[in-house]
Write a protein that holds these residues in place. Structure first.
Motif, PDB file in Angstrom:
ATOM      1  N   LYS A 128     -25.180  13.074  20.712  1.00 27.51           N
ATOM      2  CA  LYS A 128     -25.427  11.628  20.651  1.00 27.51           C
ATOM      3  C   LYS A 128     -26.907  11.360  20.464  1.00 27.51           C
ATOM      4  N   LEU A 129     -27.713  12.049  21.235  1.00 26.05           N
ATOM      5  CA  LEU A 129     -29.160  11.872  21.148  1.00 26.05           C
ATOM      6  C   LEU A 129     -29.676  12.325  19.786  1.00 26.05           C
ATOM      7  N   PHE A 130     -29.241  13.491  19.329  1.00 31.64           N
ATOM      8  CA  PHE A 130     -29.724  14.018  18.058  1.00 31.64           C
ATOM      9  C   PHE A 130     -29.343  13.105  16.893  1.00 31.64           C
ATOM     10  N   ASN A 131     -28.153  12.519  16.931  1.00 30.52           N
ATOM     11  CA  ASN A 131     -27.769  11.545  15.897  1.00 30.52           C
ATOM     12  C   ASN A 131     -28.675  10.317  15.956  1.00 30.52           C
ATOM     13  N   HIS A 132     -28.966   9.850  17.154  1.00 30.92           N
ATOM     14  CA  HIS A 132     -29.838   8.677  17.321  1.00 30.92           C
ATOM     15  C   HIS A 132     -31.244   8.981  16.805  1.00 30.92           C
ATOM     16  N   ILE A 133     -31.721  10.177  17.075  1.00 27.29           N
ATOM     17  CA  ILE A 133     -33.049  10.572  16.594  1.00 27.29           C
ATOM     18  C   ILE A 133     -33.075  10.600  15.075  1.00 27.29           C
ATOM     19  N   LYS A 134     -32.065  11.199  14.480  1.00 27.68           N
ATOM     20  CA  LYS A 134     -32.004  11.292  13.011  1.00 27.68           C
ATOM     21  C   LYS A 134     -32.027   9.899  12.374  1.00 27.68           C
ATOM     22  N   GLU A 135     -31.335   8.952  12.992  1.00 25.84           N
ATOM     23  CA  GLU A 135     -31.265   7.589  12.464  1.00 25.84           C
ATOM     24  C   GLU A 135     -32.535   6.783  12.728  1.00 25.84           C
ATOM     25  N   ASN A 136     -33.349   7.199  13.686  1.00 23.74           N
ATOM     26  CA  ASN A 136     -34.523   6.428  14.116  1.00 23.74           C
ATOM     27  C   ASN A 136     -35.767   7.304  14.192  1.00 23.74           C
ATOM     28  N   GLN A 137     -35.981   8.133  13.187  1.00 25.48           N
ATOM     29  CA  GLN A 137     -37.062   9.115  13.209  1.00 25.48           C
ATOM     30  C   GLN A 137     -38.436   8.499  13.461  1.00 25.48           C
ATOM     31  N   ILE A 138     -38.768   7.444  12.767  1.00 23.24           N
ATOM     32  CA  ILE A 138     -40.100   6.853  12.878  1.00 23.24           C
ATOM     33  C   ILE A 138     -40.331   6.319  14.295  1.00 23.24           C
ATOM     34  N   PHE A 139     -39.288   5.803  14.887  1.00 26.94           N
ATOM     35  CA  PHE A 139     -39.382   5.276  16.247  1.00 26.94           C
ATOM     36  C   PHE A 139     -39.664   6.415  17.234  1.00 26.94           C
ATOM     37  N   ILE A 198     -29.055  21.168  15.123  1.00 26.73           N
ATOM     38  CA  ILE A 198     -30.002  21.150  16.242  1.00 26.73           C
ATOM     39  C   ILE A 198     -29.250  21.283  17.560  1.00 26.73           C
ATOM     40  N   ASN A 199     -28.103  20.651  17.660  1.00 28.17           N
ATOM     41  CA  ASN A 199     -27.275  20.791  18.857  1.00 28.17           C
ATOM     42  C   ASN A 199     -26.862  22.253  19.044  1.00 28.17           C
ATOM     43  N   GLN A 200     -26.553  22.929  17.932  1.00 26.31           N
ATOM     44  CA  GLN A 200     -26.161  24.339  18.002  1.00 26.31           C
ATOM     45  C   GLN A 200     -27.328  25.208  18.485  1.00 26.31           C
ATOM     46  N   VAL A 201     -28.546  24.881  18.085  1.00 21.36           N
ATOM     47  CA  VAL A 201     -29.726  25.606  18.579  1.00 21.36           C
ATOM     48  C   VAL A 201     -29.763  25.531  20.096  1.00 21.36           C
ATOM     49  N   LEU A 202     -29.546  24.359  20.632  1.00 23.06           N
ATOM     50  CA  LEU A 202     -29.559  24.163  22.080  1.00 23.06           C
ATOM     51  C   LEU A 202     -28.425  24.939  22.748  1.00 23.06           C
ATOM     52  N   ILE A 203     -27.249  24.873  22.179  1.00 28.06           N
ATOM     53  CA  ILE A 203     -26.097  25.593  22.733  1.00 28.06           C
ATOM     54  C   ILE A 203     -26.372  27.093  22.746  1.00 28.06           C
ATOM     55  N   GLU A 204     -26.920  27.614  21.654  1.00 29.05           N
ATOM     56  CA  GLU A 204     -27.195  29.054  21.577  1.00 29.05           C
ATOM     57  C   GLU A 204     -28.230  29.492  22.614  1.00 29.05           C
TER      58      GLU A 204
END
Length: 181
Positions: free
Chosen positions: A89-100, A164-170
């Motif tokens: 959820k966070l990673f999707n939000h970041i991707k959509e709001n990169q500049i923020f 990116i989520n997979q990086v965290l899981i690994e």
């Protein structure tokens, strides 16, 4: 309450915040002036000061807005007192709001505030790290997730949120599989 004036006020705030976010990408906060913002937004200084005390107040309000958005991503989990550890959820939000997010980290360069807003799952940490130094593991994780996010933003979010989520899981896969066995 005068609704048209509220809309005008909100429109002015949005213009000011948008210009500030653009300026902060290439300047330090102490290099940005109210005059710069007013020129670019074509608003009067009185309009700026009707909404913000100064540039730092503006920056704080932008930072708080993002923290609240992140907090709201996990509102249902907080209400149910269940942490799903779903960072997608966070990673999707970041991707959509990169500049923020870039702005957020620029304004909070030495801080781990963002990840701490997630109601960190200390119960899971206690199960994974059964020792007297749990606080160090928690700090390590929070710093690590922020480093991953910053690196991803710096690279223009080229990878998908799922990657990116997979990086965290690994990173935690061995610990979780040890816990499950």
């Amino acid at each position: 309450m005068n609704v048209p004036n509220n809309k005008r006020k909100r429109d002015s705030q949005e213009k000011i915040e948008k210009v500030f976010i653009q300026l902060i990408q290439n300047k330090e906060i102490n290099e940005i002036s109210v005059t710069d913002i007013c020129k670019l937004t074509k608003l009067n200084r009185s309009t700026f000061y009707a909404n913000y005390l100064d540039i730092y107040d503006l920056a704080d309000k932008i930072r708080l807005r993002l923290e609240n958005e992140v907090k709201n991503l996990y509102q249902k989990e907080r209400e149910s007192k269940h942490n799903s550890n779903n960072f997608l959820k966070l990673f999707n939000h970041i991707k959509e709001n990169q500049i923020f997010y870039k702005t957020y980290f620029k304004l909070n360069s030495d801080s781990n505030i963002l990840i701490s807003k997630f109601e960190y799952d200390s119960n899971l940490s206690k199960m994974l790290y059964n020792d007297n130094h749990i606080e160090y593991h928690i700090e390590f994780f929070m710093a690590g997730i922020n480093a991953i996010i910053k690196k991803w933003l710096y690279n223009g979010c080229q990878e998908t949120p799922e990657e990116i989520n997979q990086v965290l899981i690994e990173e935690y896969q061995n610990k979780i599989s040890t816990l499950n066995s």
